[in-house]
Design an enzyme around this catalytic site. Structure first.
Site, PDB file in Angstrom:
ATOM      1  N   ASP A 139       2.241   4.306  11.147  1.00  0.00           N
ATOM      2  CA  ASP A 139       3.545   4.785  11.613  1.00  0.00           C
ATOM      3  C   ASP A 139       4.210   5.601  10.515  1.00  0.00           C
ATOM      4  O   ASP A 139       4.680   6.716  10.729  1.00  0.00           O
ATOM      5  CB  ASP A 139       4.416   3.573  11.982  1.00  0.00           C
ATOM      6  CG  ASP A 139       5.750   3.990  12.557  1.00  0.00           C
ATOM      7  OD1 ASP A 139       5.795   4.999  13.277  1.00  0.00           O
ATOM      8  OD2 ASP A 139       6.758   3.310  12.285  1.00  0.00           O
TER       9      ASP A 139
ATOM     10  N   TYR B 118       3.784  -5.409  13.848  1.00  0.00           N
ATOM     11  CA  TYR B 118       4.279  -5.031  15.174  1.00  0.00           C
ATOM     12  C   TYR B 118       4.023  -6.104  16.230  1.00  0.00           C
ATOM     13  O   TYR B 118       4.414  -5.936  17.378  1.00  0.00           O
ATOM     14  CB  TYR B 118       3.629  -3.723  15.645  1.00  0.00           C
ATOM     15  CG  TYR B 118       4.221  -2.507  14.991  1.00  0.00           C
ATOM     16  CD1 TYR B 118       4.027  -2.276  13.645  1.00  0.00           C
ATOM     17  CD2 TYR B 118       4.959  -1.591  15.724  1.00  0.00           C
ATOM     18  CE1 TYR B 118       4.560  -1.160  13.038  1.00  0.00           C
ATOM     19  CE2 TYR B 118       5.493  -0.472  15.122  1.00  0.00           C
ATOM     20  CZ  TYR B 118       5.292  -0.262  13.781  1.00  0.00           C
ATOM     21  OH  TYR B 118       5.820   0.847  13.182  1.00  0.00           O
TER      22      TYR B 118
ATOM     23  N   LYS C 270      -3.543  -2.079   1.543  1.00  0.00           N
ATOM     24  CA  LYS C 270      -2.838  -2.604   0.368  1.00  0.00           C
ATOM     25  C   LYS C 270      -3.501  -3.958   0.070  1.00  0.00           C
ATOM     26  O   LYS C 270      -2.839  -5.005  -0.037  1.00  0.00           O
ATOM     27  CB  LYS C 270      -1.335  -2.744   0.703  1.00  0.00           C
ATOM     28  CG  LYS C 270      -0.461  -3.094  -0.477  1.00  0.00           C
ATOM     29  CD  LYS C 270      -0.141  -1.936  -1.377  1.00  0.00           C
ATOM     30  CE  LYS C 270       0.647  -2.387  -2.586  1.00  0.00           C
ATOM     31  NZ  LYS C 270       0.787  -1.352  -3.625  1.00  0.00           N
TER      32      LYS C 270
ATOM     33  N   ASP D 266       0.211   3.303  -1.035  1.00  0.00           N
ATOM     34  CA  ASP D 266       1.224   4.003  -1.846  1.00  0.00           C
ATOM     35  C   ASP D 266       0.596   5.197  -2.565  1.00  0.00           C
ATOM     36  O   ASP D 266       1.170   6.291  -2.610  1.00  0.00           O
ATOM     37  CB  ASP D 266       1.939   3.056  -2.822  1.00  0.00           C
ATOM     38  CG  ASP D 266       1.013   2.035  -3.465  1.00  0.00           C
ATOM     39  OD1 ASP D 266      -0.169   1.966  -3.080  1.00  0.00           O
ATOM     40  OD2 ASP D 266       1.468   1.308  -4.366  1.00  0.00           O
TER      41      ASP D 266
END
Ligand code: ATP
Length: 349
Positions: free
Chosen positions: A237, A133, A180, A213
């Protein structure tokens, strides 16, 4: 009517799409609740985004910046961000400008609503200024674009501190850092190492790390295993929209953008152009954001009154909006909340 004991000056950005409908309902309800508790509001209204550009030639007028700086608290409806081109997100720009580093999103069931996961109560604490972002994208050569993911020790440490502080203050038991780092070893690795370090000062709170995930799968299988999700900007988000579905959808979930100087309260949802102007929007998400705002202003009594009225209307289930399975529109729902404020049932405040 009770005498006015306190007046709060608040910057109000009604927004576009369903923004004017949900913010209109929210202001009406806050004023009615405040009239009963002696709290008044002075709203400083500003357009932002395409609407503001039409009026002033600026997407975020200087007067709006000045107003937030002065009031230090804003209530904001959704403002449409053009996809793929056009001006930068108003939300992201405001978060950067006022260093609103913490995005706080409580995901909680309302009484009476039939959802797949009754009694769910998860809080998403999302870093609000860094990650993809940061908006740092460029064309390397035609056909190749690079977007920079920025993760800093300062940003990761302060959001982790925010999450653990909140957990301690509110008796929450668990924090999961979402990452991740198996792929983004340096950036997400730094985020995790900051979370681990902060956790050392909060040994009474259980700390876990889940890969993003896997978190999506785990959330759908058994969301009750989570308490506070501590995330970078993008994962937060995406997980917010996913989690909103557990409690009835985007029409319900509130949010707060918090910094050290200012705070902007806004729903998780966007401008919902598909239902804009039709009187169908559910104002609950912005209304519950306003409840967070009232707590932030130390107006606990008014906050609890509004929350109790919302819960009464959901428990009765007669005037709910379509997104949560009802048949009513924004007006009928708002009128029911106003009526519940006037005549609370025995269980309400
Ligand atoms: P953004 O990317 O700007 O956050 P989004 O892509 O998440 O937006 P929304 O505008 O939030 O999309 O809308 C997603 C869906 O949820 C739409 O079908 C919309 O009608 C529905 N929705 C969102 N907010 C509400 C609301 N307050 N009341 C009823 N339905 C809503």
């Amino acid at each position: 009517m009770t005498t006015v004991k306190r007046t709060h000056e608040i910057t109000l950005i009604p927004g576009d799409g369903i923004g004017p409908e949900v913010s209109g309902a929210t202001v009406e309800i806050l004023e009615a609740a405040g009239a009963a508790t002696g709290v008044a509001f002075e709203w400083h209204r500003f357009a932002a985004g395409a609407e503001a550009f039409k009026q002033t030639g600026e997407y975020i007028p200087k007067a709006l910046y000045d107003s937030i700086e002065e009031d230090r608290v804003a209530l904001k409806g959704p403002v449409t961000t053009p996809i793929g081109g056009g001006f930068s997100s108003i939300n992201v720009t405001l978060r950067q400008k006022f260093e609103l580093f913490a995005n706080f999103r409580p995901v909680k069931n309302l009484p009476g609503l039939k959802t797949r996961y009754p009694g769910l109560d998860i809080i998403i604490v999302r870093e609000n200024m860094e990650d993809l972002y940061a908006g740092l994208e460029h064309v390397v050569v035609p056909g190749v674009v690079q977007a920079l993911k920025i993760i800093t020790e300062k940003g990761s440490t302060r959001i982790a501190k925010f999450a653990f502080d909140y957990a301690r203050k509110h008796g929450r038991k668990k924090v999961h850092a979402i990452h991740k780092a198996n792929i983004m070893k340096l950036s997400d690795g730094l985020f995790l190492s900051c979370c681990r370090k902060v956790h050392e000062g909060f040994s009474e709170i259980n700390y876990h790390e889940h890969i993003v995930d896997n978190t999506c799968m785990q959330l759908v299988m058994n969301p009750y295993q989570y308490d506070i999700l501590l995330t970078e900007n993008l994962y937060g988000d995406i997980l917010s929209d996913l989690c909103s579905a557990f409690v009835g959808g985007l029409g319900l979930v509130p949010g707060a953008n918090l910094g050290t100087e200012c705070a902007i309260f806004e729903a998780v949802h966007g401008s919902a152009p598909d239902i804009a102007g039709k009187g169908l929007a559910n104002p609950t998400a912005l209304l519950q954001s306003a409840v967070l705002m009232l707590h932030h202003l130390n107006e606990g009594e008014t906050a609890e009154r509004v929350q109790a009225a919302i819960e009464q209307v959901y428990a009765e289930g007669k005037t709910l909006t379509k997104d949560v399975g009802g048949t009513s529109g924004t007006r009928a729902f708002t009128d029911s909340v106003l009526a519940a404020l006037q005549s609370p049932t025995a269980t309400a405040v």
